[in-house]
Design an enzyme around this catalytic site. Structure first.
Site, PDB file in Angstrom:
ATOM      1  N   CYS A 171     -37.400 -58.388   6.523  1.00  0.00           N
ATOM      2  CA  CYS A 171     -36.651 -59.385   5.745  1.00  0.00           C
ATOM      3  C   CYS A 171     -36.283 -60.619   6.567  1.00  0.00           C
ATOM      4  CB  CYS A 171     -35.417 -58.773   5.098  1.00  0.00           C
ATOM      5  SG  CYS A 171     -34.255 -57.997   6.223  1.00  0.00           S
ATOM      6  N   ASP A 366     -33.915 -64.014  -2.063  1.00  0.00           N
ATOM      7  CA  ASP A 366     -33.849 -62.653  -1.538  1.00  0.00           C
ATOM      8  C   ASP A 366     -35.245 -62.084  -1.298  1.00  0.00           C
ATOM      9  OD1 ASP A 366     -33.135 -60.114  -0.851  1.00  0.00           O
ATOM     10  OD2 ASP A 366     -32.079 -59.640  -2.702  1.00  0.00           O
ATOM     11  N   HIS A 368     -35.997 -58.991  -0.578  1.00  0.00           N
ATOM     12  CA  HIS A 368     -36.000 -57.528  -0.663  1.00  0.00           C
ATOM     13  C   HIS A 368     -36.640 -56.952  -1.922  1.00  0.00           C
ATOM     14  CE1 HIS A 368     -32.715 -58.496   2.211  1.00  0.00           C
ATOM     15  NE2 HIS A 368     -33.289 -57.511   2.870  1.00  0.00           N
TER      16      HIS A 368
END
Length: 485
Positions: A171, A366, A368
């Site tokens: 990430c 994001d 993820h």
């Protein structure tokens, strides 16, 4: 289950190279300091989930005999976990542990700053104001035009490993790819660029996305980042912090510069990691040195020009467990800079790419989500680029982000750099003794945070605040403000 057990035993006192392999975090453990062997609850849970998922990789590396023996016992369990991951349940588990983010735009009527652009929301009324509605729509389109990089699966193995997905560990690398991608967008297409609603797309836009494909053949792939960052501790499947990430980009940019002539640079800008005097070893606020910036541009141009476009990366540690509240106003103000590229940071244990701010909340992209690998051809202007953008607007409180982070800025030319320096100097002067970073013309003019000499007007020795430890009004000292980078 041996690998699973060994990974969890290692959680008791991890080394800096193995902390939290689940989510590359901008955590304070990434830098030298007293918290090297201290874990938050979120980090422990993140490692637990990463360990479970990593069984898929270790299982694939077993001998043929071991595979056959384990298959009957573990096939049902691994299939169930895979369904959890691929079905999006892993995100819900992480949000349960790390705390949920909020989706959409809050009811606040304050202005929104998105990478140096202000969107007026204050005119909103119950009857609906046209200007306010236009502001919201413009913000949403700008946000969805930012390039998103997420976990991918199914790419060629990284180096000599058997790792074909960066789920659970990439990430921070993906967040950094997003920041550099925005710098390329600003340079090639301008800050006002928005993703077209219809195809064909601009050639420059497709070429930018192509460079971030997940293979060794593309310039800024996760494969090449890992290779370039080995000297800073990067390894496929391992944890990395924002300082090492910034240095890895500097290393990758240098290697790509040496491979190509000046007219065909994959990253057409100098890269300057701002870490202060003596490479950050003195501590205190990092210093943007004009002399150093000029040197980086001169070297990038191969001694042909004093100034070129330049990417500034400023790694910071603004506390131990959380960002010290004295730095919040300055962090908010950086989003008003026209040169702003946002922040590599996020919640402890989960790096994100922060692109905007509204009052105490920050908006972010994001990484993820796990998506199938996409390697775009650089001349396919009809390509499906939907996986590189996101319409879901997420926000979290600014004071909840991890104190270890990095800020990016892009300066197009010397005038743009001078404007950045003026804004940065003003911000430091207004920081009440707690600047994020300062500006100096040369190394000899570097000064501690106090911006003064060791003696006051009476000749008495003052408190040494060169490490950014400034007394409160009651005389108490903040010990959690800065760590060495």
């Amino acid at each position: 289950m041996k690998g699973f057990h060994e990974k969890n035993v290692a959680l008791k006192c991890p080394s800096k190279s193995s902390i939290d392999i689940s989510h590359s975090s901008p955590s304070s453990g990434s830098e030298p300091g007293p918290s090297d062997c201290k874990f938050s609850k979120s980090s422990v849970w993140s490692n637990l989930f990463a360990s479970a998922f990593s069984i898929f990789d270790t299982y694939s590396e077993s001998s043929a005999c071991e595979k056959k023996a384990l298959h009957a016992r573990n096939n049902g369990w691994t299939a169930a976990v895979k369904r959890v991951v691929s079905g999006g349940s892993m995100r819900r588990i992480h949000e349960r542990v790390l705390g949920p983010s909020k989706i959409g735009i809050s009811s606040s009527t304050s202005d929104i700053w998105l990478l140096g652009v202000c969107y007026k929301i204050s005119q909103v009324s119950s009857s609906g104001d046209v200007d306010a509605s236009n502001g919201l729509a413009a913000f949403k389109r700008d946000f969805s035009s930012r390039i998103l990089m997420t976990y991918r699966k199914g790419f060629d193995a990284i180096g000599d490993t058997k790792i074909t997905s960066d789920f659970g560990w990439g990430c921070m690398l993906r967040s950094s790819q997003m920041l550099v991608a925005q710098a390329l967008l600003f340079h090639q297409l301008g800050r006002s660029w928005r993703k077209p609603l219809q195809k064909p797309f601009e050639q420059a836009y497709i070429e930018i996305l192509h460079q971030f494909g997940d293979s060794e053949a593309t310039a800024f792939s996760i494969h090449n980042l890992v290779e370039a960052g080995k000297i800073y501790g990067l390894a496929a499947g391992s944890w990395v912090g924002p300082y090492a990430m910034c240095r890895s980009w500097e290393s990758l940019a240098r290697s790509k510069r040496e491979e190509n002539d000046l007219e065909h640079q994959s990253l057409p800008m100098a890269v300057y990691v701002v870490s202060g005097d003596e490479d950050g070893e003195r501590g205190g606020a990092p210093v943007v040195c004009v002399e150093d910036a000029s040197r980086h541009c001169f070297e990038f141009s191969r001694c042909r020009a004093d100034w070129t476009p330049i990417l500034l990366l400023v790694p910071l540690v603004l506390g131990l467990d959380k960002v010290n509240s004295r730095y919040i106003p300055s962090l908010q103000a950086t989003f008003t800079f026209p040169q702003c590229l946002g922040i590599l940071g996020g919640k402890p244990g989960a790096s994100t790419y922060i692109v905007g701010v509204q009052e105490e909340n920050v908006f972010y992209l994001d990484p993820h989500d796990v998506q199938l690998v996409v390697n775009l051809s650089q001349d396919n202007q009809e390509a499906d680029t939907s996986s590189y953008h996101c319409d879901i607007i997420r926000h979290i409180p600014l004071d909840s982000i991890d104190p270890s982070l990095a800020i990016g800025f892009f300066c197009r030319d010397k005038d743009d750099f001078d404007d950045f320096c003026l804004r940065a100097s003003k911000l430091a002067d207004e920081s009440n003794g707690a600047p994020l970073f300062t500006v100096a013309q040369t190394h000899s003019s570097f000064k501690p945070i106090s911006h003064g000499n060791a003696l006051d007007d009476t000749g008495e020795v003052r408190e040494d605040d060169s490490l950014g430890v400034v007394p409160d009004m009651d005389g108490s000292i903040h010990e959690d403000d800065w760590q060495l980078l």
